[in-house]
Structure formats: structure tokens, C-alpha cells
Design an enzyme around this catalytic site. Structure first.
Site, mmCIF file in Angstrom:
data_model
loop_
_atom_site.group_PDB
_atom_site.id
_atom_site.type_symbol
_atom_site.label_atom_id
_atom_site.label_comp_id
_atom_site.label_asym_id
_atom_site.label_seq_id
_atom_site.Cartn_x
_atom_site.Cartn_y
_atom_site.Cartn_z
ATOM 1 N N HIS A 100 -46.070 19.497 -35.030
ATOM 2 C CA HIS A 100 -47.038 18.671 -35.702
ATOM 3 C C HIS A 100 -48.019 18.806 -33.941
ATOM 4 O O HIS A 100 -48.192 19.804 -33.406
ATOM 5 C CB HIS A 100 -46.541 16.943 -34.420
ATOM 6 C CG HIS A 100 -47.368 15.968 -34.515
ATOM 7 N ND1 HIS A 100 -48.535 15.738 -33.235
ATOM 8 C CD2 HIS A 100 -47.614 15.137 -35.370
ATOM 9 C CE1 HIS A 100 -49.034 14.856 -33.544
ATOM 10 N NE2 HIS A 100 -48.686 14.531 -34.723
ATOM 11 N N ASP A 113 -39.673 18.727 -28.181
ATOM 12 C CA ASP A 113 -40.325 17.305 -28.506
ATOM 13 C C ASP A 113 -39.327 16.556 -29.494
ATOM 14 O O ASP A 113 -38.984 17.047 -30.763
ATOM 15 C CB ASP A 113 -42.016 17.740 -29.870
ATOM 16 C CG ASP A 113 -42.304 16.808 -30.498
ATOM 17 O OD1 ASP A 113 -41.896 15.504 -30.181
ATOM 18 O OD2 ASP A 113 -43.397 16.826 -31.134
ATOM 19 N N GLN A 163 -39.812 12.076 -33.083
ATOM 20 C CA GLN A 163 -38.812 11.674 -33.943
ATOM 21 C C GLN A 163 -37.777 11.235 -33.936
ATOM 22 O O GLN A 163 -36.922 10.934 -34.151
ATOM 23 C CB GLN A 163 -39.348 12.039 -34.935
ATOM 24 C CG GLN A 163 -40.438 12.521 -35.857
ATOM 25 C CD GLN A 163 -41.539 11.214 -36.278
ATOM 26 O OE1 GLN A 163 -40.681 10.294 -37.020
ATOM 27 N NE2 GLN A 163 -43.240 10.866 -36.418
ATOM 28 N N LYS A 222 -42.206 5.134 -31.161
ATOM 29 C CA LYS A 222 -41.421 4.863 -31.901
ATOM 30 C C LYS A 222 -40.094 5.104 -32.064
ATOM 31 O O LYS A 222 -39.322 4.976 -33.003
ATOM 32 C CB LYS A 222 -41.418 6.374 -32.479
ATOM 33 C CG LYS A 222 -43.020 7.538 -32.879
ATOM 34 C CD LYS A 222 -43.212 8.633 -33.510
ATOM 35 C CE LYS A 222 -44.627 9.171 -32.823
ATOM 36 N NZ LYS A 222 -44.959 9.104 -34.169
ATOM 37 N N CYS A 273 -50.575 14.814 -39.380
ATOM 38 C CA CYS A 273 -51.227 15.685 -37.925
ATOM 39 C C CYS A 273 -49.862 17.729 -38.368
ATOM 40 O O CYS A 273 -49.450 17.173 -36.917
ATOM 41 C CB CYS A 273 -50.625 14.827 -36.722
ATOM 42 S SG CYS A 273 -52.364 14.031 -36.955
HETATM 43 N N1 C6P Z 1 -46.089 11.899 -35.645
HETATM 44 C C1 C6P Z 1 -46.220 10.447 -37.472
HETATM 45 O O1 C6P Z 1 -47.245 9.776 -37.971
HETATM 46 P P1 C6P Z 1 -47.865 10.706 -29.791
HETATM 47 O O2 C6P Z 1 -48.524 10.303 -30.420
HETATM 48 O O3 C6P Z 1 -47.875 10.796 -28.994
HETATM 49 O O4 C6P Z 1 -46.956 8.993 -29.854
HETATM 50 O O5 C6P Z 1 -46.743 11.040 -31.222
HETATM 51 C C2 C6P Z 1 -47.299 12.769 -31.063
HETATM 52 C C3 C6P Z 1 -45.939 13.228 -32.642
HETATM 53 C C4 C6P Z 1 -45.314 14.153 -31.926
HETATM 54 N N2 C6P Z 1 -44.655 15.004 -32.154
HETATM 55 C C5 C6P Z 1 -44.101 14.849 -33.592
HETATM 56 C C6 C6P Z 1 -42.708 15.175 -34.076
HETATM 57 C C7 C6P Z 1 -45.012 13.077 -33.789
HETATM 58 O O6 C6P Z 1 -43.974 12.615 -35.266
HETATM 59 C C8 C6P Z 1 -45.927 12.479 -33.270
HETATM 60 C C9 C6P Z 1 -46.718 11.474 -34.082
HETATM 61 C C10 C6P Z 1 -47.063 10.526 -35.904
HETATM 62 O O7 C6P Z 1 -45.842 11.364 -38.321
HETATM 63 C C11 C6P Z 1 -48.035 9.742 -35.982
HETATM 64 S S1 C6P Z 1 -49.021 11.732 -36.335
#
Ligand code: C6P
Length: 405
Positions: free
Chosen positions: A122, A199, A202, A225, A363
Site C-alpha cells: 500500500h 503492515d 488488512q 478496519k 492506494c
Molecule cells: N487500505 C483500502 O481500501 P489507514 O488509512 O492508515 O487506516 O491504512 C492504510 C493502509 C495500510 N496498509 C494497508 C495494507 C492498507 O490496506 C491500508 C488502507 C484501504 O485498501 C484504504 S486506501
């Protein structure tokens, strides 16, 4: 066994109608819906418990502080960390990675050093490292992935050099659904003395995570999430590493004493929590952890695996549909393209049917480049989704095909 009908009753929003059709919410990788208990925890805090923490000598402040710190303990147990002070509250996965890039990175990475990420990251796990590399004259290296959307482990091993300062990889890809062999990835890096950030944005709502068993150095995730509120997330870091890292932001609560000549920083975890935090959101996160605990992540993983299998079979029967991300080891994400139809059109037509999916690059633009598509449509699952909803998705996709016939 999960009782999905009972679980769905906890999520009031699932009764919503969109364009006159019952909502089919399949955008859980973007953010999950919140159960009643999470919403009530936030409301309860503001209605009856609101006070700033770590500051007041009055009863309300003491009570709020105790509850806030109690959630830290819950998170420690949730990810099976060894010590409570290894849990730092941040705004989300993005802020957690920026924190590590800016603090570990600032103190440990120099000119010519290397940072290793994978091709499926991401943007949150690419850009903070690029910013660091730009500042320090370091080099970002990329672990390639194969056509199924899996990390190529042999190439990974070769990419680790004596200049590698950190490996930063996702536990589960948001754009492909791939679950990476993270324990193996960590062991390979550790054998060469390199720390690893995982990370987990997910992963945490789909499988149970044990940071001690994984032996990761950092693990990051966002509450929203995993059925919790937005604006709050977690950085887990090994105490020995985090103790050596300089603070991220300066301000209240992260200090022991301040004079104009010299400031002494607080101990972990407070050193990394400057300013008044998102207290209500932490209460909501605590309720989300309780919710997940009551349902049981092993039950969730089993149920979702079966649902993913059902959905994959169903979608692969749709003419002109190509699945992006076909790893053997994947969880609740179905990313796909339909020949000759833009993913945004797919998303818009499905929306008219009440079906919420995400369309775009998620993203993760390098993933799109790797598979030579501008974007995908993505249906992502959570524990409250049903086979009936998958059937509705498949029907919706047949309608999309009809429109573009
Ligand atoms: N992915 C998606 O629709 P934040 O925005 O900080 O809560 O998470 C960022 C992030 C980091 N790593 C991974 C693997 C992610 O999937 C995400 C966020 C969302 O896939 C929003 S772009």
C-alpha cells in the site's frame, strides 16, 4: 460456527437501503462497519466519562486514564505482545509506519543504506520510506511478486544486503488478498540481522496475530478496519528497539520534565504519544477487540475462507472477468477486471444495485502497474457477509455485462 444472522443484528447499518435496494456492503478492506457495542462505547465515554487522561487529579480523569490504559492491555493480549509498553496508540497504520520511518529511520538509516519493501505494498508502506530515502540519500529496493501476486522468496533473500536497514512488508495485500508467509520473511531478515516491520492493516480482522511467535520488530494496524472507530490505530514495537528510537512528535504527555535548556522524554509508550490522544476512539477500539474476541478470530477465518472460496468460484463463472490476485494463500479480497469495461463503471452500476465495492488503484498503484491494469474493482469480505450477498454481486456483474453488450 458463526451465527451470521445474529452477527448481522449487531451492525445496524446493514439494514440500510441504497438506491432503494438493501445495502450489500463489500468494501470492508476500505473500512469495516461498526457493531452496536463499539458505537455505544464511544457514546458512553462522551456522555458519562469524558475527561482528559494522564493529567487530572480528579475522579473522572482517573477513571478515563484507567480505561484508556486498560485498552492498551487488551491490545497487548490481542496481538500477544510481551509487554504493555510495547503498544503505542497512533492515528492508524499510516501514522505508525511514518513514525517508524521518521524515528527508527532518522536514527539508523544513512547515505547508501537500503530499505526493502515488496511490490504489493500500500502507498502507506512505500511513501514514508521514499521520503526517508530522499532525506538520507538511502535507496528503496523492491521485492518482486509473481503473476499470482505472491512475493518471490528467492529474489527477496538475494535483495537483503549488508546495507539493508529494515524490511517492511504487508501481512495481507489490500489489492490482491495475498497472505504473505510473514514468519518466513521475518526469519530470513533476522538471519541477516535486519529488523522487520509488518503492515497488518488488512490482516487483523481476518486472522489471529501473535507478534511474539512471528518475532516481528514492528506490527501496525488501524482500528477502523477491525470494526473500531476511525482515527485510531496501533504500533507494536519491540521494547529494546523502541527505547532507542527518538520521539516522533514533541508536546504534552511525552515528557518527564521541560526547561528551555533541556527536555527529558517520558518512558515508553508515552514517549510516542504527544498531545491529547483520541480517547473516545480508544474506548471504541477496546469494544472492537472485545467484539472480535467474543466472535473468535479462528471462527471468522474459517467462515471467511469458505465464503471466499464460494465467491471466487461464482465470479470466475462471469464471462470476461479476470481475477487479479490468485495466490493459494489469500483472505477476503476479490480484485478483478472485466474486459473492455472500466472498473469505475462496474462500481457505479453495482452501486445502483445497492452493492458497495471499491474501484480504483486501492492506494497500491505499483500493483496495478505490475498487472498492467489501470485499476480494479474490489469486493472485500467481512464476517457479516453472506452467500446471498455474493449471489447478488454475481447478478450485479451480469447486469454490468448487459449494459456494455
Ligand atoms: N487500505 C483500502 O481500501 P489507514 O488509512 O492508515 O487506516 O491504512 C492504510 C493502509 C495500510 N496498509 C494497508 C495494507 C492498507 O490496506 C491500508 C488502507 C484501504 O485498501 C484504504 S486506501
Amino acid at each position: 460456527m458463526l451465527n451470521i444472522n445474529e452477527i448481522r443484528k449487531d451492525f445496524l447499518i446493514l439494514n440500510t437501503f441504497v438506491h432503494g435496494k438493501p445495502l450489500v456492503y463489500l468494501d470492508n478492506a476500505a473500512t469495516t462497519q461498526k457493531p452496536r457495542s463499539v458505537i455505544e462505547a464511544v457514546q458512553h465515554y462522551y456522555a458519562g466519562e469524558n475527561a482528559n487522561i494522564h493529567r487530572g487529579i480528579h475522579q473522572l480523569s482517573h477513571a478515563a486514564t484507567k480505561k484508556y490504559e486498560n485498552v492498551r492491555d487488551k491490545i497487548k493480549n490481542f496481538v500477544h505482545a510481551e509487554k504493555t509498553e510495547e503498544i503505542v496508540f497512533v492515528r492508524g497504520a499510516t501514522e505508525a509506519i511514518n513514525l517508524v520511518a521518521q524515528t527508527y529511520g532518522r536514527s539508523q538509516v544513512g547515505e547508501g543504506d537500503e530499505i526493502l519493501v515488496s511490490h504489493m505494498e500500500h502507498h502507506s508502506n512505500i511513501v514514508p520510506w521514499q521520503m526517508l530515502c530522499e532525506k538520507k540519500g538511502a535507496v528503496l529496493k523492491v521485492i518482486p511478486i509473481n503473476d499470482a501476486g505472491e512475493i518471490i522468496l528467492e529474489e527477496y533473500e538475494e535483495l537483503i544486503s549488508p546495507r539493508t536497514k529494515i524490511v517492511s512488508v504487508t501481512h495481507m495485500s489490500n489489492a490482491l488478498g495475498t497472505i504473505n508467509p510473514i514468519k518466513e520473511i521475518i526469519k530470513t531478515a533476522h538471519d541477516k540481522g535486519v529488523p522487520v516491520l509488518v503492515d497488518g492493516a488488512q490482516a487483523v480482522s481476518h486472522m489471529s496475530v501473535d507478534v511474539q511467535d512471528l518475532d516481528c520488530d514492528f506490527y501496525v494496524f488501524s482500528a477502523h478496519k477491525m470494526f473500531g472507530p476511525t482515527g485510531i490505530g496501533v504500533l507494536y514495537g519491540k521494547k529494546e528497539l523502541m527505547e532507542k528510537m527518538p520521539p516522533y512528535q514533541g508536546g504534552g504527555d511525552m515528557i518527564l520534565s521541560v526547561t528551555f535548556e533541556k527536555t527529558k522524554y517520558h518512558d515508553l509508550p508515552h514517549k510516542f504519544e504527544a498531545g491529547t490522544p483520541a480517547i473516545a476512539s480508544v474506548m471504541g477500539l477496546g469494544a472492537a477487540v472485545d467484539y472480535i474476541h467474543n466472535v473468535g478470530l479462528d471462527n471468522v477465518a474459517k467462515y471467511e475462507e469458505e465464503l471466499l472460496h464460494y465467491a471466487t468460484e461464482k465470479l470466475l463463472k462471469i464471462p470476461h472477468l479476470r481475477m487479479i490476485g490468485t495466490s493459494q494463500n489469500k483472505a477476503g479480497v476479490l480484485s478483478f477486471v472485466m474486459e473492455g469495461i472500466h472498473p469505475h463503471d462496474v462500481g457505479t452500476i453495482l452501486d445502483k444495485e445497492g452493492i458497495a465495492v471499491r474501484a480504483g488503484h486501492h492506494c497500491a498503484q505499483p500493483v496495478m502497474d505490475r498487472f498492467q491494469v489501470p485499476a480494479t474493482s474490489r469486493a472485500s469480505l467481512a464476517l457479516y457477509n453472506t452467500r446471498k450477498e455474493i449471489d447478488l454481486l454475481a447478478q450485479g456483474l451480469l447486469k454490468v455485462l448487459n449494459v456494455f453488450k
